[in-house]
Scaffold this motif. Sequence first.
Motif, PDB file in Angstrom:
ATOM      1  N   MET A   1       0.853  -1.166   0.000  1.00 21.88           N
ATOM      2  CA  MET A   1       0.000   0.000   0.000  1.00 21.88           C
ATOM      3  C   MET A   1       0.903   1.235   0.000  1.00 21.88           C
ATOM      4  O   MET A   1       1.857   1.303   0.751  1.00 21.88           O
ATOM      5  CB  MET A   1      -0.894  -0.033   1.232  1.00 21.88           C
ATOM      6  CG  MET A   1      -1.848   1.120   1.314  1.00 21.88           C
ATOM      7  SD  MET A   1      -3.074   0.966   2.622  1.00 21.88           S
ATOM      8  CE  MET A   1      -4.036  -0.386   2.022  1.00 21.88           C
ATOM      9  N   ASN A   2       0.578   2.200  -0.824  1.00 22.01           N
ATOM     10  CA  ASN A   2       1.413   3.393  -0.901  1.00 22.01           C
ATOM     11  C   ASN A   2       0.772   4.569  -0.158  1.00 22.01           C
ATOM     12  O   ASN A   2      -0.352   4.473   0.340  1.00 22.01           O
ATOM     13  CB  ASN A   2       1.722   3.753  -2.365  1.00 22.01           C
ATOM     14  CG  ASN A   2       0.479   4.118  -3.155  1.00 22.01           C
ATOM     15  OD1 ASN A   2      -0.434   4.755  -2.663  1.00 22.01           O
ATOM     16  ND2 ASN A   2       0.448   3.706  -4.417  1.00 22.01           N
ATOM     17  N   ALA A   3       1.498   5.675  -0.096  1.00 20.30           N
ATOM     18  CA  ALA A   3       1.057   6.848   0.666  1.00 20.30           C
ATOM     19  C   ALA A   3      -0.256   7.414   0.143  1.00 20.30           C
ATOM     20  O   ALA A   3      -1.106   7.851   0.921  1.00 20.30           O
ATOM     21  CB  ALA A   3       2.143   7.921   0.633  1.00 20.30           C
ATOM     22  N   ARG A   4      -0.436   7.370  -1.161  1.00 19.99           N
ATOM     23  CA  ARG A   4      -1.680   7.902  -1.747  1.00 19.99           C
ATOM     24  C   ARG A   4      -2.881   7.063  -1.320  1.00 19.99           C
ATOM     25  O   ARG A   4      -3.947   7.600  -1.005  1.00 19.99           O
ATOM     26  CB  ARG A   4      -1.542   7.935  -3.267  1.00 19.99           C
ATOM     27  CG  ARG A   4      -2.692   8.633  -3.961  1.00 19.99           C
ATOM     28  CD  ARG A   4      -2.363   8.767  -5.447  1.00 19.99           C
ATOM     29  NE  ARG A   4      -2.858   9.963  -6.031  1.00 19.99           N
ATOM     30  CZ  ARG A   4      -2.381  11.190  -5.875  1.00 19.99           C
ATOM     31  NH1 ARG A   4      -1.367  11.394  -5.111  1.00 19.99           N
ATOM     32  NH2 ARG A   4      -2.903  12.224  -6.482  1.00 19.99           N
ATOM     33  N   GLU A   5      -2.731   5.757  -1.308  1.00 25.35           N
ATOM     34  CA  GLU A   5      -3.823   4.866  -0.888  1.00 25.35           C
ATOM     35  C   GLU A   5      -4.146   5.054   0.595  1.00 25.35           C
ATOM     36  O   GLU A   5      -5.315   5.078   0.973  1.00 25.35           O
ATOM     37  CB  GLU A   5      -3.446   3.409  -1.164  1.00 25.35           C
ATOM     38  CG  GLU A   5      -3.350   3.081  -2.638  1.00 25.35           C
ATOM     39  CD  GLU A   5      -2.708   1.736  -2.910  1.00 25.35           C
ATOM     40  OE1 GLU A   5      -3.144   1.088  -3.887  1.00 25.35           O
ATOM     41  OE2 GLU A   5      -1.801   1.314  -2.164  1.00 25.35           O
ATOM     42  N   ILE A   6      -3.120   5.192   1.409  1.00 29.36           N
ATOM     43  CA  ILE A   6      -3.340   5.429   2.841  1.00 29.36           C
ATOM     44  C   ILE A   6      -4.084   6.749   3.041  1.00 29.36           C
ATOM     45  O   ILE A   6      -5.038   6.824   3.821  1.00 29.36           O
ATOM     46  CB  ILE A   6      -2.003   5.422   3.608  1.00 29.36           C
ATOM     47  CG1 ILE A   6      -1.411   4.013   3.597  1.00 29.36           C
ATOM     48  CG2 ILE A   6      -2.192   5.919   5.045  1.00 29.36           C
ATOM     49  CD1 ILE A   6       0.010   3.939   4.103  1.00 29.36           C
ATOM     50  N   GLY A   7      -3.667   7.769   2.326  1.00 26.62           N
ATOM     51  CA  GLY A   7      -4.339   9.067   2.414  1.00 26.62           C
ATOM     52  C   GLY A   7      -5.801   8.988   2.015  1.00 26.62           C
ATOM     53  O   GLY A   7      -6.670   9.593   2.662  1.00 26.62           O
ATOM     54  N   MET A   8      -6.093   8.244   0.959  1.00 26.61           N
ATOM     55  CA  MET A   8      -7.489   8.085   0.511  1.00 26.61           C
ATOM     56  C   MET A   8      -8.325   7.371   1.567  1.00 26.61           C
ATOM     57  O   MET A   8      -9.474   7.738   1.818  1.00 26.61           O
ATOM     58  CB  MET A   8      -7.548   7.304  -0.805  1.00 26.61           C
ATOM     59  CG  MET A   8      -7.252   8.136  -2.008  1.00 26.61           C
ATOM     60  SD  MET A   8      -7.496   7.303  -3.635  1.00 26.61           S
ATOM     61  CE  MET A   8      -8.024   5.675  -3.252  1.00 26.61           C
ATOM     62  N   ILE A   9      -7.753   6.350   2.192  1.00 24.59           N
ATOM     63  CA  ILE A   9      -8.474   5.609   3.224  1.00 24.59           C
ATOM     64  C   ILE A   9      -8.786   6.516   4.407  1.00 24.59           C
ATOM     65  O   ILE A   9      -9.905   6.505   4.935  1.00 24.59           O
ATOM     66  CB  ILE A   9      -7.668   4.364   3.664  1.00 24.59           C
ATOM     67  CG1 ILE A   9      -7.655   3.337   2.536  1.00 24.59           C
ATOM     68  CG2 ILE A   9      -8.227   3.773   4.952  1.00 24.59           C
ATOM     69  CD1 ILE A   9      -6.666   2.209   2.730  1.00 24.59           C
ATOM     70  N   ILE A  10      -7.809   7.302   4.819  1.00 24.93           N
ATOM     71  CA  ILE A  10      -8.025   8.226   5.934  1.00 24.93           C
ATOM     72  C   ILE A  10      -9.103   9.240   5.584  1.00 24.93           C
ATOM     73  O   ILE A  10     -10.017   9.496   6.370  1.00 24.93           O
ATOM     74  CB  ILE A  10      -6.705   8.918   6.334  1.00 24.93           C
ATOM     75  CG1 ILE A  10      -5.759   7.895   6.975  1.00 24.93           C
ATOM     76  CG2 ILE A  10      -6.957  10.095   7.281  1.00 24.93           C
ATOM     77  CD1 ILE A  10      -4.354   8.402   7.217  1.00 24.93           C
ATOM     78  N   ARG A  11      -9.011   9.837   4.407  1.00 27.06           N
ATOM     79  CA  ARG A  11      -9.997  10.834   3.978  1.00 27.06           C
ATOM     80  C   ARG A  11     -11.403  10.234   3.916  1.00 27.06           C
ATOM     81  O   ARG A  11     -12.373  10.818   4.403  1.00 27.06           O
ATOM     82  CB  ARG A  11      -9.603  11.425   2.617  1.00 27.06           C
ATOM     83  CG  ARG A  11     -10.561  12.498   2.130  1.00 27.06           C
ATOM     84  CD  ARG A  11     -10.111  13.185   0.847  1.00 27.06           C
ATOM     85  NE  ARG A  11      -9.832  12.242  -0.221  1.00 27.06           N
ATOM     86  CZ  ARG A  11      -8.614  11.991  -0.712  1.00 27.06           C
ATOM     87  NH1 ARG A  11      -7.562  12.611  -0.250  1.00 27.06           N
ATOM     88  NH2 ARG A  11      -8.454  11.111  -1.689  1.00 27.06           N
ATOM     89  N   GLU A  12     -11.520   9.052   3.313  1.00 24.97           N
ATOM     90  CA  GLU A  12     -12.833   8.409   3.197  1.00 24.97           C
ATOM     91  C   GLU A  12     -13.420   8.086   4.575  1.00 24.97           C
ATOM     92  O   GLU A  12     -14.609   8.276   4.802  1.00 24.97           O
ATOM     93  CB  GLU A  12     -12.730   7.146   2.351  1.00 24.97           C
ATOM     94  CG  GLU A  12     -12.503   7.439   0.875  1.00 24.97           C
ATOM     95  CD  GLU A  12     -12.227   6.184   0.059  1.00 24.97           C
ATOM     96  OE1 GLU A  12     -12.328   5.059   0.605  1.00 24.97           O
ATOM     97  OE2 GLU A  12     -11.894   6.336  -1.130  1.00 24.97           O
ATOM     98  N   ARG A  13     -12.592   7.583   5.479  1.00 26.06           N
ATOM     99  CA  ARG A  13     -13.063   7.260   6.835  1.00 26.06           C
ATOM    100  C   ARG A  13     -13.486   8.526   7.575  1.00 26.06           C
ATOM    101  O   ARG A  13     -14.516   8.552   8.237  1.00 26.06           O
ATOM    102  CB  ARG A  13     -11.956   6.528   7.600  1.00 26.06           C
ATOM    103  CG  ARG A  13     -12.295   6.215   9.027  1.00 26.06           C
ATOM    104  CD  ARG A  13     -13.386   5.181   9.150  1.00 26.06           C
ATOM    105  NE  ARG A  13     -13.545   4.823  10.546  1.00 26.06           N
ATOM    106  CZ  ARG A  13     -14.529   4.115  11.025  1.00 26.06           C
ATOM    107  NH1 ARG A  13     -15.451   3.614  10.203  1.00 26.06           N
ATOM    108  NH2 ARG A  13     -14.615   3.847  12.305  1.00 26.06           N
ATOM    109  N   ARG A  14     -12.686   9.596   7.444  1.00 25.03           N
ATOM    110  CA  ARG A  14     -13.023  10.865   8.090  1.00 25.03           C
ATOM    111  C   ARG A  14     -14.367  11.374   7.589  1.00 25.03           C
ATOM    112  O   ARG A  14     -15.227  11.771   8.381  1.00 25.03           O
ATOM    113  CB  ARG A  14     -11.918  11.898   7.804  1.00 25.03           C
ATOM    114  CG  ARG A  14     -12.230  13.274   8.354  1.00 25.03           C
ATOM    115  CD  ARG A  14     -11.150  14.272   8.035  1.00 25.03           C
ATOM    116  NE  ARG A  14     -10.864  14.435   6.622  1.00 25.03           N
ATOM    117  CZ  ARG A  14     -11.629  15.114   5.748  1.00 25.03           C
ATOM    118  NH1 ARG A  14     -12.763  15.676   6.147  1.00 25.03           N
ATOM    119  NH2 ARG A  14     -11.282  15.210   4.494  1.00 25.03           N
ATOM    120  N   LYS A  15     -14.565  11.338   6.287  1.00 27.59           N
ATOM    121  CA  LYS A  15     -15.833  11.802   5.712  1.00 27.59           C
ATOM    122  C   LYS A  15     -16.987  10.914   6.145  1.00 27.59           C
ATOM    123  O   LYS A  15     -18.085  11.399   6.428  1.00 27.59           O
ATOM    124  CB  LYS A  15     -15.730  11.863   4.195  1.00 27.59           C
ATOM    125  CG  LYS A  15     -14.865  13.011   3.716  1.00 27.59           C
ATOM    126  CD  LYS A  15     -14.823  13.074   2.198  1.00 27.59           C
ATOM    127  CE  LYS A  15     -14.027  14.270   1.736  1.00 27.59           C
ATOM    128  NZ  LYS A  15     -14.042  14.407   0.272  1.00 27.59           N
TER     129      LYS A  15
END
Length: 73
Positions: A1-15
């Motif tokens: 998993m790369n940094a972009r995927e981790i960022g997307m997961i965090i953003r989606e969970r936050r939303k």
Amino acid sequence: MNAREIGMIIRERRKHLGVNQQTLSDLAGVGLNTLVTIERGEGNPQLSTLLTILDTIGLQMSIKLKTLDYETV
């Protein structure tokens, strides 16, 4: 998993939780710019910062360490 995927997961969970970036940064005790950078998949955050954010939004990350065999010269 790369940094972009981790960022997307965090953003989606936050939303999904209905939390804005400022609130999450306050709850996690990290700077707003740090959170924004992580959600964009940019930068190189400290592991402790990343784990704190994940914990705050109810996510966990597991890390698998593997010993590499190197030939000595």
